[in-house]
Motif scaffolding. Sequence first.
Motif, PDB file in Angstrom:
ATOM      1  N   GLY A   1       0.904  -1.147   0.021  1.00 28.42           N
ATOM      2  CA  GLY A   1      -0.056   0.184  -0.042  1.00 28.42           C
ATOM      3  C   GLY A   1       0.910   1.395  -0.069  1.00 28.42           C
ATOM      4  N   ASP A   2       0.694   2.054   1.072  1.00 30.88           N
ATOM      5  CA  ASP A   2       1.415   3.349   0.970  1.00 30.88           C
ATOM      6  C   ASP A   2       2.508   3.286   2.059  1.00 30.88           C
ATOM      7  N   LEU A   3       2.897   1.937   2.587  1.00 30.70           N
ATOM      8  CA  LEU A   3       3.972   1.750   3.351  1.00 30.70           C
ATOM      9  C   LEU A   3       5.192   1.200   2.867  1.00 30.70           C
ATOM     10  N   VAL A   4       6.263   1.880   2.919  1.00 31.99           N
ATOM     11  CA  VAL A   4       7.678   1.303   2.613  1.00 31.99           C
ATOM     12  C   VAL A   4       8.253   0.630   3.695  1.00 31.99           C
ATOM     13  N   PHE A   5       8.729  -0.605   3.690  1.00 27.92           N
ATOM     14  CA  PHE A   5       9.533  -1.185   4.614  1.00 27.92           C
ATOM     15  C   PHE A   5      10.943  -1.486   3.979  1.00 27.92           C
ATOM     16  N   SER A  64      25.129   4.174   5.432  1.00 24.53           N
ATOM     17  CA  SER A  64      23.972   3.262   5.708  1.00 24.53           C
ATOM     18  C   SER A  64      22.705   4.266   5.451  1.00 24.53           C
ATOM     19  N   LEU A  65      22.802   5.428   5.758  1.00 21.21           N
ATOM     20  CA  LEU A  65      21.670   6.292   5.463  1.00 21.21           C
ATOM     21  C   LEU A  65      21.384   6.585   4.107  1.00 21.21           C
ATOM     22  N   ALA A  66      22.652   6.786   3.180  1.00 22.99           N
ATOM     23  CA  ALA A  66      22.437   6.999   1.740  1.00 22.99           C
ATOM     24  C   ALA A  66      21.718   5.741   1.136  1.00 22.99           C
ATOM     25  N   ASN A  67      22.298   4.510   1.739  1.00 24.02           N
ATOM     26  CA  ASN A  67      21.532   3.240   1.230  1.00 24.02           C
ATOM     27  C   ASN A  67      20.300   3.141   1.566  1.00 24.02           C
ATOM     28  N   LEU A  68      19.727   3.515   2.766  1.00 23.75           N
ATOM     29  CA  LEU A  68      18.494   3.838   3.125  1.00 23.75           C
ATOM     30  C   LEU A  68      17.593   4.542   2.214  1.00 23.75           C
ATOM     31  N   ALA A  69      18.005   5.976   2.098  1.00 22.94           N
ATOM     32  CA  ALA A  69      17.399   6.824   0.905  1.00 22.94           C
ATOM     33  C   ALA A  69      17.236   6.199  -0.288  1.00 22.94           C
ATOM     34  N   ALA A  70      18.101   5.537  -0.737  1.00 21.83           N
ATOM     35  CA  ALA A  70      17.825   4.813  -2.084  1.00 21.83           C
ATOM     36  C   ALA A  70      16.860   3.993  -2.117  1.00 21.83           C
ATOM     37  N   VAL A  71      16.817   3.034  -1.096  1.00 19.78           N
ATOM     38  CA  VAL A  71      15.829   1.979  -1.162  1.00 19.78           C
ATOM     39  C   VAL A  71      14.311   2.703  -0.913  1.00 19.78           C
ATOM     40  N   GLU A  79      23.784  -0.536  11.369  1.00 22.86           N
ATOM     41  CA  GLU A  79      22.907  -0.884  10.338  1.00 22.86           C
ATOM     42  C   GLU A  79      21.625  -0.227  10.771  1.00 22.86           C
ATOM     43  N   ILE A  80      20.785   0.150   9.658  1.00 23.11           N
ATOM     44  CA  ILE A  80      19.535   1.135   9.947  1.00 23.11           C
ATOM     45  C   ILE A  80      18.621   0.398   8.949  1.00 23.11           C
ATOM     46  N   GLU A  81      17.331   0.220   9.739  1.00 22.80           N
ATOM     47  CA  GLU A  81      16.092  -0.138   8.930  1.00 22.80           C
ATOM     48  C   GLU A  81      15.289   1.000   9.390  1.00 22.80           C
ATOM     49  N   ALA A  82      14.076   0.988   8.346  1.00 23.42           N
ATOM     50  CA  ALA A  82      13.234   1.899   8.524  1.00 23.42           C
ATOM     51  C   ALA A  82      11.649   1.634   7.889  1.00 23.42           C
ATOM     52  N   ILE A  83      10.718   2.192   8.291  1.00 19.95           N
ATOM     53  CA  ILE A  83       9.315   2.203   7.778  1.00 19.95           C
ATOM     54  C   ILE A  83       8.905   3.626   7.529  1.00 19.95           C
ATOM     55  N   ALA A  84       8.485   3.879   6.245  1.00 23.16           N
ATOM     56  CA  ALA A  84       8.184   5.028   5.680  1.00 23.16           C
ATOM     57  C   ALA A  84       6.736   5.204   5.091  1.00 23.16           C
ATOM     58  N   LEU A  85       6.475   6.264   5.024  1.00 25.91           N
ATOM     59  CA  LEU A  85       5.029   6.502   4.112  1.00 25.91           C
ATOM     60  C   LEU A  85       5.333   6.954   2.894  1.00 25.91           C
ATOM     61  N   ALA A  86       4.958   6.152   1.405  1.00 26.02           N
ATOM     62  CA  ALA A  86       5.196   6.532   0.306  1.00 26.02           C
ATOM     63  C   ALA A  86       4.422   7.793  -0.187  1.00 26.02           C
ATOM     64  N   ALA A 122      13.324   5.749  -1.764  1.00 28.55           N
ATOM     65  CA  ALA A 122      13.074   6.337  -3.029  1.00 28.55           C
ATOM     66  C   ALA A 122      12.648   5.191  -4.190  1.00 28.55           C
ATOM     67  N   ALA A 123      13.196   4.086  -4.136  1.00 33.55           N
ATOM     68  CA  ALA A 123      12.772   2.975  -5.097  1.00 33.55           C
ATOM     69  C   ALA A 123      10.981   2.659  -4.650  1.00 33.55           C
ATOM     70  N   GLY A 124      10.618   2.891  -3.694  1.00 34.10           N
ATOM     71  CA  GLY A 124       9.244   2.664  -3.151  1.00 34.10           C
ATOM     72  C   GLY A 124       8.550   4.095  -3.125  1.00 34.10           C
ATOM     73  N   GLY A 125       9.089   5.215  -3.609  1.00 32.73           N
ATOM     74  CA  GLY A 125       8.328   6.407  -3.568  1.00 32.73           C
ATOM     75  C   GLY A 125       8.169   6.957  -2.462  1.00 32.73           C
ATOM     76  N   ALA A 126       9.260   6.791  -1.511  1.00 29.33           N
ATOM     77  CA  ALA A 126       9.321   7.578  -0.110  1.00 29.33           C
ATOM     78  C   ALA A 126      10.727   8.232  -0.069  1.00 29.33           C
ATOM     79  N   SER A 127      10.980   8.748   1.204  1.00 33.68           N
ATOM     80  CA  SER A 127      12.176   9.431   1.424  1.00 33.68           C
ATOM     81  C   SER A 127      12.443   9.636   2.890  1.00 33.68           C
ATOM     82  N   LEU A 128      13.610  10.006   3.165  1.00 35.45           N
ATOM     83  CA  LEU A 128      14.105  10.148   4.513  1.00 35.45           C
ATOM     84  C   LEU A 128      12.904  10.884   5.231  1.00 35.45           C
TER      85      LEU A 128
END
Length: 131
Positions: A26-30, A55-62, A119-126, A64-70
């Motif tokens: 849906g609108d969530l990016v993991f 790690s944060l640069a890699n996180l931002a790229a992932v 290591e950094i993981e995140a849940i974001a809103l697309a 972005a691939a899902g329509g989200a951002s930091l």
Amino acid sequence: MTTRTVLSTEGAAKAVGPYAQGTRVGDLVFASGQLPIDPATGAIPDGVEAQTRQSLANLAAVLAAGGASLASIAKTTVFLKNMDDFAAMNGVYAEHFPAAPPARSTVEVARLPRDVLVEIEAIALATGANA
């Protein structure tokens, strides 16, 4: 029915196991835990500050691939090899979230893949073009 989309980008390090860089439901990016591996060279920088930046640069790229951002992150989890590195990691982390930072947990772990320091993981809103 909400679909699950596997995310993959050359802008972040490849997964080091049988998991996706991230998924979108849906609108969530993991975003899976992002190691500080330079996606272009495979190199791991020295020191927790440089590793946090990567790690944060890699996180931002992932994201972005899902329509989200930091900026659209709701929650992060930071895994540190040594809690003595908390202040140094936190300083770099704060640079990336200057206003309205997301919820966060930070835990010390015995060991991380490739013997990295963070290591950094995140849940974001697309919110972007892929939303």
